[in-house]
Design a protein around this motif. Structure first.
Motif, PDB file in Angstrom:
ATOM      1  N   LEU A 256     -34.650 -75.223 -17.774  1.00  0.00           N
ATOM      2  CA  LEU A 256     -34.356 -75.581 -16.542  1.00  0.00           C
ATOM      3  C   LEU A 256     -33.960 -77.309 -17.330  1.00  0.00           C
ATOM      4  N   LEU A 257     -33.605 -78.271 -17.180  1.00  0.00           N
ATOM      5  CA  LEU A 257     -32.691 -79.348 -17.638  1.00  0.00           C
ATOM      6  C   LEU A 257     -31.240 -78.703 -18.200  1.00  0.00           C
ATOM      7  N   ASN A 258     -31.137 -78.193 -18.958  1.00  0.00           N
ATOM      8  CA  ASN A 258     -29.894 -77.212 -19.589  1.00  0.00           C
ATOM      9  C   ASN A 258     -28.975 -76.782 -18.383  1.00  0.00           C
ATOM     10  N   GLU A 259     -29.116 -76.126 -17.227  1.00  0.00           N
ATOM     11  CA  GLU A 259     -28.690 -76.109 -16.366  1.00  0.00           C
ATOM     12  C   GLU A 259     -28.751 -77.260 -14.589  1.00  0.00           C
ATOM     13  N   VAL A 260     -29.841 -78.072 -14.732  1.00  0.00           N
ATOM     14  CA  VAL A 260     -29.260 -79.215 -13.879  1.00  0.00           C
ATOM     15  C   VAL A 260     -27.774 -80.038 -14.427  1.00  0.00           C
ATOM     16  N   ARG A 261     -28.079 -80.282 -16.076  1.00  0.00           N
ATOM     17  CA  ARG A 261     -27.183 -81.017 -16.598  1.00  0.00           C
ATOM     18  C   ARG A 261     -25.771 -79.952 -16.823  1.00  0.00           C
ATOM     19  N   LYS A 262     -25.503 -79.079 -16.601  1.00  0.00           N
ATOM     20  CA  LYS A 262     -24.293 -78.392 -16.114  1.00  0.00           C
ATOM     21  C   LYS A 262     -24.160 -78.546 -14.978  1.00  0.00           C
ATOM     22  N   ILE A 263     -24.682 -78.500 -13.746  1.00  0.00           N
ATOM     23  CA  ILE A 263     -24.254 -79.011 -12.294  1.00  0.00           C
ATOM     24  C   ILE A 263     -24.013 -80.823 -12.518  1.00  0.00           C
ATOM     25  N   LYS A 264     -24.283 -81.342 -12.547  1.00  0.00           N
ATOM     26  CA  LYS A 264     -24.146 -82.806 -13.385  1.00  0.00           C
ATOM     27  C   LYS A 264     -22.595 -82.882 -13.731  1.00  0.00           C
ATOM     28  N   ASP A 265     -22.388 -81.612 -15.022  1.00  0.00           N
ATOM     29  CA  ASP A 265     -21.140 -81.933 -15.938  1.00  0.00           C
ATOM     30  C   ASP A 265     -19.693 -81.485 -15.115  1.00  0.00           C
ATOM     31  N   ILE A 266     -20.340 -80.500 -14.244  1.00  0.00           N
ATOM     32  CA  ILE A 266     -19.083 -79.748 -13.089  1.00  0.00           C
ATOM     33  C   ILE A 266     -18.754 -80.811 -12.402  1.00  0.00           C
ATOM     34  N   GLN A 267     -20.055 -81.430 -12.053  1.00  0.00           N
ATOM     35  CA  GLN A 267     -19.685 -82.479 -10.802  1.00  0.00           C
ATOM     36  C   GLN A 267     -18.832 -83.901 -11.242  1.00  0.00           C
ATOM     37  N   ALA A 268     -19.046 -84.357 -12.736  1.00  0.00           N
ATOM     38  CA  ALA A 268     -17.889 -85.225 -13.038  1.00  0.00           C
ATOM     39  C   ALA A 268     -17.179 -85.044 -13.797  1.00  0.00           C
ATOM     40  N   GLN A 269     -16.506 -82.891 -14.006  1.00  0.00           N
ATOM     41  CA  GLN A 269     -15.651 -82.405 -14.239  1.00  0.00           C
ATOM     42  C   GLN A 269     -14.621 -82.638 -12.990  1.00  0.00           C
ATOM     43  N   SER A 270     -14.872 -82.298 -11.501  1.00  0.00           N
ATOM     44  CA  SER A 270     -14.837 -82.111 -11.135  1.00  0.00           C
ATOM     45  C   SER A 270     -14.478 -83.876  -9.885  1.00  0.00           C
ATOM     46  N   ILE A 271     -14.946 -84.115 -10.233  1.00  0.00           N
ATOM     47  CA  ILE A 271     -14.817 -85.934  -9.704  1.00  0.00           C
ATOM     48  C   ILE A 271     -13.366 -86.194 -10.466  1.00  0.00           C
ATOM     49  N   SER A 272     -13.623 -85.861 -12.100  1.00  0.00           N
ATOM     50  CA  SER A 272     -12.220 -86.433 -12.690  1.00  0.00           C
ATOM     51  C   SER A 272     -11.226 -85.537 -12.436  1.00  0.00           C
ATOM     52  N   VAL A 273     -10.940 -84.544 -11.733  1.00  0.00           N
ATOM     53  CA  VAL A 273      -9.353 -83.746 -12.498  1.00  0.00           C
ATOM     54  C   VAL A 273      -9.275 -84.263 -10.165  1.00  0.00           C
ATOM     55  N   ARG A 274     -10.009 -84.419  -9.331  1.00  0.00           N
ATOM     56  CA  ARG A 274      -9.706 -84.586  -7.962  1.00  0.00           C
ATOM     57  C   ARG A 274      -8.861 -86.224  -7.983  1.00  0.00           C
ATOM     58  N   ASP A 275      -9.594 -87.544  -8.962  1.00  0.00           N
ATOM     59  CA  ASP A 275      -9.552 -88.602  -8.886  1.00  0.00           C
ATOM     60  C   ASP A 275      -7.803 -88.615  -9.674  1.00  0.00           C
ATOM     61  N   ALA A 276      -8.048 -88.023 -10.896  1.00  0.00           N
ATOM     62  CA  ALA A 276      -6.607 -87.185 -11.066  1.00  0.00           C
ATOM     63  C   ALA A 276      -5.402 -87.207 -10.170  1.00  0.00           C
ATOM     64  N   THR A 277      -5.886 -86.374  -9.935  1.00  0.00           N
ATOM     65  CA  THR A 277      -4.763 -85.258  -8.831  1.00  0.00           C
ATOM     66  C   THR A 277      -4.469 -86.297  -6.896  1.00  0.00           C
ATOM     67  N   THR A 278      -5.541 -87.047  -6.850  1.00  0.00           N
ATOM     68  CA  THR A 278      -5.356 -87.738  -6.118  1.00  0.00           C
ATOM     69  C   THR A 278      -4.327 -89.169  -7.237  1.00  0.00           C
ATOM     70  N   SER A 279      -4.725 -89.514  -7.764  1.00  0.00           N
ATOM     71  CA  SER A 279      -3.444 -90.632  -8.602  1.00  0.00           C
ATOM     72  C   SER A 279      -2.261 -89.929  -9.017  1.00  0.00           C
ATOM     73  N   GLY A 280      -2.006 -88.658  -8.776  1.00  0.00           N
ATOM     74  CA  GLY A 280      -0.994 -88.233  -9.580  1.00  0.00           C
ATOM     75  C   GLY A 280      -0.623 -88.119 -10.866  1.00  0.00           C
ATOM     76  N   ILE A 281      -2.112 -87.945 -11.693  1.00  0.00           N
ATOM     77  CA  ILE A 281      -2.037 -87.935 -13.045  1.00  0.00           C
ATOM     78  C   ILE A 281      -1.522 -86.176 -13.009  1.00  0.00           C
ATOM     79  N   ALA A 282      -0.774 -85.754 -13.866  1.00  0.00           N
ATOM     80  CA  ALA A 282      -0.714 -84.311 -14.706  1.00  0.00           C
ATOM     81  C   ALA A 282      -1.832 -84.403 -15.869  1.00  0.00           C
ATOM     82  N   LEU A 283      -2.916 -83.599 -15.299  1.00  0.00           N
ATOM     83  CA  LEU A 283      -3.670 -82.739 -16.375  1.00  0.00           C
ATOM     84  C   LEU A 283      -3.219 -82.073 -17.415  1.00  0.00           C
TER      85      LEU A 283
END
Length: 283
Positions: A256-283
């Motif tokens: 169960l904790l493995n899937e909980v960690r996957k949620i957290k990983d996707i959340q972190a990735q999504s925040i990173s992408v949104r921050d980069a997009t807001t800053s105009g950084i090309a990924l």
């Protein structure tokens, strides 16, 4: 009142020996069904108090039956409020469905997608919110028939959210299941929801009855297309607290904790992408 954030897991009696006395730090919040704990006393109440002092909790009810033609059970709602207040739980979520009709049916039945049903449900939501003294959070549910349908599921859901003032629990697995069973586009449904209403989310597994029939069971691992929908929901509406539901065939806490960690990983990735997009950084 405790506010939830990050990735959560359902709090079940079967787990108590694994998660107490010290709650797993990987889980940011836990979800409890009030009806499963209100009647209990003794050791169970002591264990729940021990848990609720260590971590943030949300709640997800089972028997409000917001769409029923039966009269609202006001005493029950008052009992729910007492439970939430006594355990410092700010968020009370339920299902946009009904489960009673001259008696409890022990299943989540679909509310007809009609203007009349919108008016009926909205008036009941307002009554519940007045008693609870907090917004009601309603989950989009899986359904297998659509009796008397006059509007789409999305139109119905948005009308309820707009007219009642309630908030939304977005279950991406339910969107996936419904999109297959009823032949609509899952991403279009998610994109059509109002971002500011989504305060909380669920993700879960389901059972493949057939290629064109999926059954929402919460009894299996989350599949990749549903993880993809979670990514899409975050990219569309921003990252919101999300809970892993597992009600049957419950695996080990490590799994169960493995899937909980996957949620957290996707959340972190999504925040990173949104921050980069807001800053105009090309990924």
């Amino acid at each position: 009142m405790n506010k939830i954030a990050g990735a959560g897991l359902g709090f079940r009696r079967e787990m108590l020996n694994e998660i107490l006395p010290e709650m797993p730090s990987e889980v940011d919040f836990w979800e409890v069904a009030p009806e499963n704990w209100i009647p209990l006393g003794g050791l169970y109440q002591e264990q729940f108090k021990q848990a609720s002092t260590q971590a943030a909790f949300s709640s997800h009810g089972l028997s409000l039956s917001i769409g029923s033609s039966d009269k609202l059970d006001v005493e029950f709602i008052k009992t729910i409020k007492q439970f939430l207040d006594s355990h410092n739980i700010a968020l009370y979520s339920e299902h946009l469905s009904y489960c009673s009709g001259q008696g409890h049916m022990y299943d989540l039945m679909p509310i007809p997608f009609t203007e009349e049903a919108v008016c009926h449900v909205v008036s009941r939501i307002k009554q519940v919110q007045d008693i609870l003294e907090r917004p009601l959070v309603l989950e989009n549910v899986s359904y297998y028939i659509a009796p008397g349908q006059e509007m789409s599921e999305l139109e119905f859901t948005n009308a309820i959210l707009l007219e009642s003032g309630c908030s939304m629990l977005l279950d991406v697995n339910n969107v996936y299941v419904n999109s297959i069973n009823h032949g609509y586009c899952a991403t279009e449904f998610i994109a059509g929801l109002p971002s500011h209403k989504i305060v909380y989310g669920h993700i879960a597994g389901h059972f493949d009855e057939a290629v064109d029939l999926k059954v929402d069971t919460h009894g299996a691992d989350v599949i990749e297309p549903v993880w993809d929908l979670l990514r899409f929901a975050y990219s569309t509406h921003g990252v919101y607290p999300t809970l892993l539901e597992r009600d049957f065939n419950i695996p080990s806490m490590a799994t169960l904790l493995n899937e909980v960690r996957k949620i957290k990983d996707i959340q972190a990735q999504s925040i990173s992408v949104r921050d980069a997009t807001t800053s105009g950084i090309a990924l």
